[in-house]
Design a protein around this motif. Structure first.
Motif, PDB file in Angstrom:
ATOM      1  N   LYS A   1     -33.753 -14.762 -13.403  1.00 55.84           N
ATOM      2  CA  LYS A   1     -33.953 -14.292 -12.039  1.00 55.84           C
ATOM      3  C   LYS A   1     -33.981 -15.463 -11.071  1.00 55.84           C
ATOM      4  CE  LYS A   1     -36.996 -11.271  -9.333  1.00 55.84           C
ATOM      5  NZ  LYS A   1     -38.257 -10.476  -9.346  1.00 55.84           N
ATOM      6  N   MET A   2     -33.393 -15.227  -9.880  1.00 55.82           N
ATOM      7  CA  MET A   2     -33.379 -16.227  -8.813  1.00 55.82           C
ATOM      8  C   MET A   2     -34.062 -15.639  -7.583  1.00 55.82           C
ATOM      9  SD  MET A   2     -30.139 -17.960  -6.828  1.00 55.82           S
ATOM     10  CE  MET A   2     -29.563 -16.325  -6.414  1.00 55.82           C
TER      11      MET A   2
ATOM     12  N   SER B   1     -25.006 -25.505 -19.163  1.00 57.31           N
ATOM     13  CA  SER B   1     -25.278 -25.867 -17.756  1.00 57.31           C
ATOM     14  C   SER B   1     -26.028 -24.723 -17.089  1.00 57.31           C
ATOM     15  CB  SER B   1     -23.987 -26.173 -16.991  1.00 57.31           C
ATOM     16  OG  SER B   1     -23.201 -25.009 -16.865  1.00 57.31           O
ATOM     17  N   LEU B   2     -26.759 -25.089 -16.059  1.00 54.98           N
ATOM     18  CA  LEU B   2     -27.446 -24.123 -15.195  1.00 54.98           C
ATOM     19  C   LEU B   2     -27.216 -24.582 -13.757  1.00 54.98           C
ATOM     20  CD1 LEU B   2     -29.345 -21.708 -14.703  1.00 54.98           C
ATOM     21  CD2 LEU B   2     -31.268 -23.295 -14.956  1.00 54.98           C
ATOM     22  N   SER B   3     -26.641 -23.720 -12.938  1.00 54.99           N
ATOM     23  CA  SER B   3     -26.249 -24.112 -11.574  1.00 54.99           C
ATOM     24  C   SER B   3     -26.587 -23.009 -10.588  1.00 54.99           C
ATOM     25  CB  SER B   3     -24.750 -24.427 -11.509  1.00 54.99           C
ATOM     26  OG  SER B   3     -23.990 -23.277 -11.827  1.00 54.99           O
TER      27      SER B   3
ATOM     28  N   ALA C   1     -26.809 -17.784  -9.104  1.00 52.29           N
ATOM     29  CA  ALA C   1     -27.307 -18.630 -10.196  1.00 52.29           C
ATOM     30  C   ALA C   1     -26.541 -18.272 -11.468  1.00 52.29           C
ATOM     31  CB  ALA C   1     -28.811 -18.426 -10.400  1.00 52.29           C
ATOM     32  N   ARG C   2     -26.114 -19.303 -12.213  1.00 54.19           N
ATOM     33  CA  ARG C   2     -25.288 -19.068 -13.399  1.00 54.19           C
ATOM     34  C   ARG C   2     -25.816 -19.897 -14.575  1.00 54.19           C
ATOM     35  NH1 ARG C   2     -20.231 -16.965 -14.238  1.00 54.19           N
ATOM     36  NH2 ARG C   2     -20.076 -16.670 -11.965  1.00 54.19           N
TER      37      ARG C   2
ATOM     38  N   ASP D   1     -21.758 -15.620 -19.762  1.00 49.01           N
ATOM     39  CA  ASP D   1     -22.595 -16.250 -18.746  1.00 49.01           C
ATOM     40  C   ASP D   1     -23.559 -15.228 -18.159  1.00 49.01           C
ATOM     41  OD1 ASP D   1     -21.147 -18.515 -19.219  1.00 49.01           O
ATOM     42  OD2 ASP D   1     -19.939 -18.360 -17.380  1.00 49.01           O
ATOM     43  N   ARG D   2     -24.780 -15.670 -17.992  1.00 46.92           N
ATOM     44  CA  ARG D   2     -25.778 -14.842 -17.298  1.00 46.92           C
ATOM     45  C   ARG D   2     -25.794 -15.265 -15.826  1.00 46.92           C
ATOM     46  NH1 ARG D   2     -29.663 -12.217 -20.546  1.00 46.92           N
ATOM     47  NH2 ARG D   2     -30.432 -11.467 -18.529  1.00 46.92           N
ATOM     48  N   THR D   3     -25.709 -14.276 -14.905  1.00 43.58           N
ATOM     49  CA  THR D   3     -25.671 -14.572 -13.467  1.00 43.58           C
ATOM     50  C   THR D   3     -26.686 -13.697 -12.748  1.00 43.58           C
ATOM     51  OG1 THR D   3     -23.911 -12.977 -13.063  1.00 43.58           O
ATOM     52  CG2 THR D   3     -23.227 -15.250 -13.524  1.00 43.58           C
ATOM     53  N   ASP D   4     -27.085 -14.212 -11.602  1.00 46.59           N
ATOM     54  CA  ASP D   4     -27.952 -13.453 -10.702  1.00 46.59           C
ATOM     55  C   ASP D   4     -27.534 -13.811  -9.271  1.00 46.59           C
ATOM     56  OD1 ASP D   4     -29.879 -11.785  -9.721  1.00 46.59           O
ATOM     57  OD2 ASP D   4     -31.501 -13.257  -9.868  1.00 46.59           O
ATOM     58  N   GLU D   5     -27.229 -12.814  -8.469  1.00 48.07           N
ATOM     59  CA  GLU D   5     -26.747 -13.014  -7.095  1.00 48.07           C
ATOM     60  C   GLU D   5     -27.731 -12.421  -6.106  1.00 48.07           C
ATOM     61  OE1 GLU D   5     -21.891 -12.972  -7.808  1.00 48.07           O
ATOM     62  OE2 GLU D   5     -22.874 -11.392  -6.665  1.00 48.07           O
TER      63      GLU D   5
END
Length: 478
Positions: A8-9, A42-44, A124-125, A133-137
């Motif tokens: 979560k972001m 990576s985490l970006s 966030a990726r 890939d796990r993402t949160d927008e």
């Protein structure tokens, strides 16, 4: 069993409306909860803004899709740097903080329409080997503060229209309209004043409306969409009647900001004031208005001009509490010879000097009103050149309360000229060609004032009368 429990972001808000603008920082964190140990490539976190336009239109028997895209900005920050061997994270909760700044360039505000959108978001990726890939927008609300000439939009707008009505006896209808300003924030009140002079016999109803125009643009096509936000009508105006109408209309709170700085989406608002006349074209006056964010609608800021002229400009409105500097109102600048001066003090007197106002050459003499006369003219005639009178009077005999111009240059007296004689006619006074020197010529014959042809009975004049001998010669008669 999955390895990641939650990803979560979140980000911090800068104000109560939750909006961001050019140059604002975006501060947030990414929370990763793991059931067990994992290896992360990576985490970006990425912030970006994109404009998209899309619609379909029919061309013959086929459907054509019109699309266009434009990227406003893109920034990326790594919370876990890219590593081919991977970074090991243990089971539990991991929190990563980030901070990014939105660029300070001009960018359009957030917008969603039927055929296009302008979206700003954070993404966030989490990247892992052999895993999706796990993402949160998170979408952020962006409002643009890059509005050119904002303070000049606070001035009122004025317009007028007229129309002739009738078939046999045409009568004119005049309408003058004033809108209090050109820029508004959602929730503000628009004040419209209209003066209608109905010289015809027709009845008409004055109305005012606010509509929104959205234009979607692609390289090969364009689409326009118009939406009426409100429409208000006043009472009917009978024939041969004059009436003043006033509207005070509150704008909705959910209006989208005006979009002027986007290449593929344009959004504008217009106030239309018109007269609804049956069986006739309606005369109307249209005013463009700009919708801005509420935090920009707090009135004029200190040091900023309100109106079409910059602060402190001559003829414009200034914001200083001090009186304006005196400005010369004439063909010469302030302090020039013959013009008013901004100083209340006389020029200093140099003690012991030959000139009461200092050394010569400190002030330049004014240009002559007429060109200088050639030398041969001053030898033949002494014609005085007319001098232009000073519009400010004599600076040396003026009262002490008036403004004094600088002193004149020292005057040099020319050598004495020949005695004055009667000047020639005006057409010959400015003859620039040199004249021949004067010589003593033979005496001419006396003027014959008698018509000899008409007096045939009289004898002709004697030869000596017409041609007398010189005085120094002896006469043959002796």
């Amino acid at each position: 069993m999955p390895s990641v429990q939650s990803f979560k972001m979140t980000y911090d808000l800068l104000n109560d409306r939750g909006t961001f603008s050019e140059g604002d920082p975006v501060v947030g964190k990414v929370t990763l909860v793991l059931f067990k140990e994992i290896t992360v490539e990576s985490l970006s976190v990425k912030a970006k803004g994109d404009c998209d336009v899309r619609w379909t239109e029919k061309q013959g028997d086929r459907q054509k899709t019109c699309t266009a895209t434009k990227r406003c900005f893109k920034q990326k920050q790594f919370l876990i740097a890219e590593n081919s061997n991977g970074t090991v994270l243990t089971a539990g909760t991991h929190v990563f903080n980030f901070r990014m700044n939105i660029p300070s360039g001009s960018m359009p505000p957030s917008f969603r329409g039927d055929y296009g959108k302008i979206v700003y978001k954070l993404e966030a990726r989490l990247c892992r080997s052999w895993r999706l890939d796990r993402t949160d927008e998170k979408e952020i609300c962006f409002v643009s503060k890059a509005i050119p000439n904002l303070q000049s939009l606070n001035s009122s707008q004025v317009g007028s229209t007229d129309k002739e009505i009738g078939i046999f006896g045409r009568r004119k209808v005049d309408m003058d309209v004033i809108v209090d300003k050109s820029v508004y924030a959602p929730g503000e009140t628009v004040v419209v004043l209209a003066k209608v002079h109905n010289a015809s016999s027709s009845n008409m109803t004055p109305k005012v409306s606010l509509y929104q125009d959205v234009v979607y643009i692609t390289p090969h096509s364009k689409k326009q969409q118009r939406t009426t936000i409100f429409k208000v009508a006043d009472s009917c105006i009978n024939g041969t009647t004059q009436k003043d109408v006033k509207w005070a209309i509150k704008l909705p709170h959910d209006l989208t900001q005006t979009i002027q700085n986007c290449d593929i989406i344009k959004l504008g608002y217009y106030v239309k004031v018109y007269l609804d006349i049956s069986f006739s074209f309606d005369p109307e006056v249209v005013f463009p208005v700009v919708i801005i964010p509420p935090d920009l609608a707090h009135g004029p800021q200190p040091g900023v001009a309100v109106g079409p002229y910059p602060a402190g400009a001559f003829g414009g409105q200034g914001n200083s509490d001090f009186p304006p500097t005196a400005v010369a109102m004439g063909p010469y600048p302030a302090g020039a010879f013959g013009g008013p001066s901004n100083s209340n003090f006389h020029p200093p007197v140099v003690p012991g000097g030959p000139y009461p106002y200092g050394q010569p050459g400190s002030y330049s003499a004014p240009p002559p009103a007429y060109p200088a006369q050639p030398a041969h003219m001053s030898q033949r005639y002494n014609i005085p050149v007319p001098q232009a009178a000073s519009p400010y009077g004599d600076p040396y005999n003026a009262p002490s309360s008036t403004l004094h111009p600088p002193p004149r240059a020292p005057t040099f007296h020319p050598p004495p000229s020949a005695p004055e004689i009667q000047p020639p006619p005006f057409s010959q006074a400015f003859n620039m060609s040199p004249t021949a020197p004067a010589y003593d010529t033979l005496p001419s014959a006396p003027m014959a004032n008698t018509d000899f042809l008409s007096q045939s009975d009289e004898a002709p004049p004697a030869y000596l009368l017409l041609f007398p001998p010189p005085a120094n010669e002896k006469s043959d008669a002796k």
